[in-house]
Design a protein around this motif. Structure first.
Motif, PDB file in Angstrom:
ATOM      1  N   SER A 111       0.804  -1.223   0.000  1.00 31.25           N
ATOM      2  CA  SER A 111       0.000   0.000   0.000  1.00 31.25           C
ATOM      3  C   SER A 111       0.839   1.276   0.000  1.00 31.25           C
ATOM      4  O   SER A 111       0.344   2.310  -0.481  1.00 31.25           O
ATOM      5  N   PRO A 112       2.106   1.289   0.494  1.00 38.65           N
ATOM      6  CA  PRO A 112       2.892   2.514   0.336  1.00 38.65           C
ATOM      7  C   PRO A 112       3.177   2.859  -1.123  1.00 38.65           C
ATOM      8  O   PRO A 112       3.507   3.996  -1.437  1.00 38.65           O
ATOM      9  N   VAL A 113       3.051   1.862  -2.013  1.00 38.94           N
ATOM     10  CA  VAL A 113       3.240   2.116  -3.444  1.00 38.94           C
ATOM     11  C   VAL A 113       1.935   2.570  -4.083  1.00 38.94           C
ATOM     12  O   VAL A 113       1.909   3.509  -4.880  1.00 38.94           O
ATOM     13  N   ASN A 114       0.837   1.915  -3.710  1.00 40.75           N
ATOM     14  CA  ASN A 114      -0.473   2.260  -4.259  1.00 40.75           C
ATOM     15  C   ASN A 114      -1.491   2.228  -3.120  1.00 40.75           C
ATOM     16  O   ASN A 114      -1.794   1.173  -2.570  1.00 40.75           O
ATOM     17  N   THR A 115      -2.026   3.401  -2.785  1.00 38.24           N
ATOM     18  CA  THR A 115      -2.920   3.529  -1.633  1.00 38.24           C
ATOM     19  C   THR A 115      -4.388   3.308  -1.984  1.00 38.24           C
ATOM     20  O   THR A 115      -5.239   3.320  -1.091  1.00 38.24           O
ATOM     21  N   GLU A 116      -4.690   3.089  -3.244  1.00 38.37           N
ATOM     22  CA  GLU A 116      -6.080   3.094  -3.704  1.00 38.37           C
ATOM     23  C   GLU A 116      -6.968   2.094  -2.969  1.00 38.37           C
ATOM     24  O   GLU A 116      -8.073   2.433  -2.520  1.00 38.37           O
ATOM     25  N   LEU A 117      -6.511   0.846  -2.836  1.00 36.94           N
ATOM     26  CA  LEU A 117      -7.390  -0.194  -2.284  1.00 36.94           C
ATOM     27  C   LEU A 117      -7.689   0.044  -0.807  1.00 36.94           C
ATOM     28  O   LEU A 117      -8.818  -0.186  -0.354  1.00 36.94           O
ATOM     29  N   GLU A 118      -6.703   0.495  -0.039  1.00 38.10           N
ATOM     30  CA  GLU A 118      -6.973   0.795   1.367  1.00 38.10           C
ATOM     31  C   GLU A 118      -7.999   1.917   1.492  1.00 38.10           C
ATOM     32  O   GLU A 118      -8.904   1.847   2.340  1.00 38.10           O
ATOM     33  N   GLU A 119      -7.876   2.922   0.665  1.00 43.20           N
ATOM     34  CA  GLU A 119      -8.816   4.043   0.731  1.00 43.20           C
ATOM     35  C   GLU A 119     -10.216   3.619   0.302  1.00 43.20           C
ATOM     36  O   GLU A 119     -11.210   4.032   0.916  1.00 43.20           O
ATOM     37  N   ARG A 120     -10.322   2.794  -0.729  1.00 42.76           N
ATOM     38  CA  ARG A 120     -11.640   2.310  -1.154  1.00 42.76           C
ATOM     39  C   ARG A 120     -12.267   1.412  -0.097  1.00 42.76           C
ATOM     40  O   ARG A 120     -13.469   1.507   0.190  1.00 42.76           O
ATOM     41  N   ALA A 121     -11.444   0.541   0.501  1.00 46.24           N
ATOM     42  CA  ALA A 121     -11.959  -0.338   1.552  1.00 46.24           C
ATOM     43  C   ALA A 121     -12.447   0.472   2.747  1.00 46.24           C
ATOM     44  O   ALA A 121     -13.512   0.181   3.329  1.00 46.24           O
ATOM     45  N   ALA A 122     -11.700   1.519   3.104  1.00 46.74           N
ATOM     46  CA  ALA A 122     -12.112   2.364   4.222  1.00 46.74           C
ATOM     47  C   ALA A 122     -13.440   3.042   3.930  1.00 46.74           C
ATOM     48  O   ALA A 122     -14.298   3.154   4.824  1.00 46.74           O
ATOM     49  N   ALA A 123     -13.638   3.494   2.697  1.00 43.75           N
ATOM     50  CA  ALA A 123     -14.896   4.155   2.325  1.00 43.75           C
ATOM     51  C   ALA A 123     -16.073   3.188   2.439  1.00 43.75           C
ATOM     52  O   ALA A 123     -17.162   3.559   2.910  1.00 43.75           O
ATOM     53  N   ILE A 124     -15.867   1.939   2.022  1.00 47.49           N
ATOM     54  CA  ILE A 124     -16.942   0.943   2.106  1.00 47.49           C
ATOM     55  C   ILE A 124     -17.275   0.629   3.557  1.00 47.49           C
ATOM     56  O   ILE A 124     -18.449   0.585   3.961  1.00 47.49           O
ATOM     57  N   LEU A 125     -16.256   0.410   4.385  1.00 49.56           N
ATOM     58  CA  LEU A 125     -16.485   0.099   5.796  1.00 49.56           C
ATOM     59  C   LEU A 125     -17.140   1.264   6.518  1.00 49.56           C
ATOM     60  O   LEU A 125     -18.040   1.073   7.350  1.00 49.56           O
ATOM     61  N   ARG A 126     -16.708   2.487   6.185  1.00 51.60           N
ATOM     62  CA  ARG A 126     -17.285   3.664   6.851  1.00 51.60           C
ATOM     63  C   ARG A 126     -18.745   3.859   6.451  1.00 51.60           C
ATOM     64  O   ARG A 126     -19.567   4.302   7.261  1.00 51.60           O
ATOM     65  N   ALA A 127     -19.074   3.528   5.214  1.00 54.74           N
ATOM     66  CA  ALA A 127     -20.468   3.638   4.769  1.00 54.74           C
ATOM     67  C   ALA A 127     -21.365   2.655   5.515  1.00 54.74           C
ATOM     68  O   ALA A 127     -22.526   2.953   5.820  1.00 54.74           O
ATOM     69  N   GLU A 128     -20.818   1.471   5.835  1.00 55.50           N
ATOM     70  CA  GLU A 128     -21.583   0.458   6.556  1.00 55.50           C
ATOM     71  C   GLU A 128     -21.617   0.742   8.056  1.00 55.50           C
ATOM     72  O   GLU A 128     -22.638   0.519   8.718  1.00 55.50           O
ATOM     73  N   LEU A 129     -20.489   1.254   8.594  1.00 54.61           N
ATOM     74  CA  LEU A 129     -20.361   1.490  10.038  1.00 54.61           C
ATOM     75  C   LEU A 129     -19.795   2.892  10.253  1.00 54.61           C
ATOM     76  O   LEU A 129     -18.585   3.067  10.462  1.00 54.61           O
TER      77      LEU A 129
END
Length: 560
Positions: free
Chosen positions: A154-172
């Motif tokens: 993820s230090p090379v490409n942060t996209e997936l962590e940020e997308r996962a965080a958005a999905i989790l935050r939308a649910e919780l």
């Protein structure tokens, strides 16, 4: 005017500074209720400085709250761990190397999901939103209030962590989310561990920040609050709520920065001797040299930024112990039946003889003023040796006049040799390395150390840690892999890294026109395919106070 406070295991130090001038300084005993000790320190400092509280523009605090919480396993929140990596990494699940006591404390809910990248940014597998929604439901059922999200490279490409965080935050929406690329460096397991540590401290961070802000209100100070980070820079209260792990080892860092300021040296070794421990670090360009490998904290391997520091259990409160296990000081009082006085067992084979002695690592800590001989107690400590040797004027010297002069001489020599050895181990070249000795326990050291060409003890040395907190700047750093190609040259990636570091410093609250790059490190990574290079850049700037006006509600600024 700024207030700097550093909370140590034995003492809480505070200074009031007008620009670069120390107006007042105080040292108080750290209380079991650390926040109460901060209130006491503030009240005594403001009384000593005789200054209008309205003139104080900022309060900087270095705290051990979060380190203590991890070491003791107390106050940690139930935490979920989401790793984006499948089908890779399944053989090495999250938390595989955590101590059982910490696993019991955080009651983890662990989830392996699709995702992750290769070193050059190519995806391992696509993110599965429905899978993450099911994970969110499981996290809710587990009762976890905080989650650590990690993704391979993820230090090379942060996209997936940020997308996962958005999905989790939308649910919780109530969930505290920590992302590994914002906390750790390259190395999946260690970076993930650091992120979990941060996540389990998030609830405690809310409580601690609120307690500190309440402490300021109690003493009538309306200035904004900042906390010291472990790289020598500051963060505001909002940033600390999100990244409490950044406070780890801020105490030694504050001391090193304060020592550099007091001695007006940018490159030197700093020996910080407190009441319980001695820390030795090296300053390069005025900032602590960073540890390059993994760092063990409370039994957890991590790789987030930490100063390169060697520590031993030697301080003003350290007990003097016979080599065969006899501890000085008993219920018989000073010079008791174990014979530390000349008139008892001064023979060659006794405690003052050839079988030697040891100072530390056991310490009386903040009970120094109750248990040390010079204060009428019954325990022989390092401070007693310093007073008996004429190095310090603390307590009542009459209480240590009975100590054998050979015991005192050997005890001081033993401590000096241990410190000199630490300094020697920190050297990376044959060039002479000047040494700055600071901290309340610096009185334990004689004017010269064996093998050290130059030893300095500057004015205000006893509160160098609080001064280091008060003079802190705002920083931003970058540490990640870049791929050098025909169209993306070495100069291009270095410029990109510099720009990112400067932007992060400004986003963190630095005045844009004061930011400068203070460190660049470039390492080619031969074990990865392609022309990969790891670049670390650090930028710092002066605090932009206009952006940090504290209110009674939420902090005005929060890290993006």
């Amino acid at each position: 005017m700024r207030v700097g406070i550093d909370v140590g295991g034995t003492h809480t130090d505070a200074v009031l500074m007008d620009q670069t001038t120390v107006v007042a300084e105080i040292k108080t005993a750290t209380t079991h209720d650390v926040t109460g000790g901060v209130v006491t320190a503030l009240r005594r400092l403001l009384a000593a400085g005789r200054v209008d509280r309205a003139r104080i523009t900022a309060v900087m605090i270095g705290t051990t709250h979060f380190t203590n919480a991890l070491v003791t396993g107390r106050g940690l929140a139930p935490t979920a761990v989401v790793r984006l990596a499948l089908p890779a990494t399944a053989a090495l699940p999250p938390l595989v190397d955590w101590p059982h006591r910490l696993l019991t404390a955080i009651r983890p809910s662990v989830h392996l999901c699709d995702g992750g990248h290769e070193f050059d940014g190519r995806p391992i597998s696509p993110l599965d939103p429905e899978q993450l929604k099911r994970v969110a439901a499981a996290i809710e059922a587990s009762g976890a209030r905080s989650v650590a999200v990690s993704s391979v490279f993820s230090p090379v490409n942060t996209e997936l962590e940020e997308r996962a965080a958005a999905i989790l935050r939308a649910e919780l929406p109530h969930l505290h989310i920590s992302l590994s690329h914002q906390i750790g460096r390259l190395g999946l397991v260690e970076r993930e561990n650091a992120t979990v540590v941060n996540a389990c401290l998030r609830d405690l961070a809310d409580d601690i920040v609120e307690a500190f802000e309440q402490a300021l209100r109690t003493v009538g100070v309306a200035a904004p609050l900042f906390l010291s980070q472990n790289d020598g820079t500051l963060m505001d209260a909002g940033h600390c709520r999100r990244y409490p792990v950044a406070t780890f080892a801020s105490g030694p860092t504050n001391s090193m920065r304060g020592a550099a300021f007091l001695a007006d040296r940018a490159d030197c070794a700093v020996v910080d001797i407190g009441g319980t421990t001695t820390d030795v670090g090296v300053l390069t360009g005025g900032y602590p040299r960073a540890a390059t490998g993994e760092v063990d904290i409370g039994g957890v391997r991590t790789n987030f930024r930490m100063p390169d520091v060697l520590s031993i259990g030697l301080g003003g409160g350290s007990r003097v112990t016979h080599a065969l296990g006899t501890r000085a000081g008993t219920e018989d009082g000073p010079g008791g039946r174990h014979g530390w006085g000349r008139d008892r067992h001064g023979g060659a084979d006794g405690p003052t003889g050839r079988d030697g002695l040891e100072v530390g690592p056991q310490s009386v800590g903040y009970q120094l003023t109750e248990r040390a001989l010079v204060f009428g107690g019954s325990v022989l400590t390092a401070t007693d040796l310093a007073v008996a040797a004429g190095l310090a004027d603390i307590g009542d010297p009459a209480y240590v006049r009975h100590l054998d002069s050979d015991l005192v001489r050997r005890g001081i020599a033993w401590m000096a040799a241990r410190v000199a050895d630490l300094v020697e181990r920190m050297r990376v070249s044959a060039a002479p390395l000047p040494v700055i000795v600071v901290g309340g326990g610096s009185v334990l050291m004689p004017p010269e150390l064996p093998g050290i060409p130059s030893v300095h003890r500057p004015e205000h040395h006893a509160v160098a840690n609080a001064i280091g907190a008060a003079i802190g700047q705002i920083g931003g750093d970058v540490d990640r892999l870049f791929a050098i190609t025909a169209t993306h040259t070495r100069e291009d990636v270095l410029d990109q890294a510099r720009t990112e570091a400067v932007e992060r410093a400004v986003a963190a609250g630095a005045a844009p026109d004061t930011v400068e790059v203070v460190e660049i490190d470039e390492v080619h990574v031969g074990y990865l395919p392609g022309n990969a290079v790891r670049i670390r850049v650090k930028a710092v700037g002066d605090l932009d106070l206009a952006r940090h006006t504290r209110t009674e509600e939420e902090p005005q600024w929060v890290t993006p």
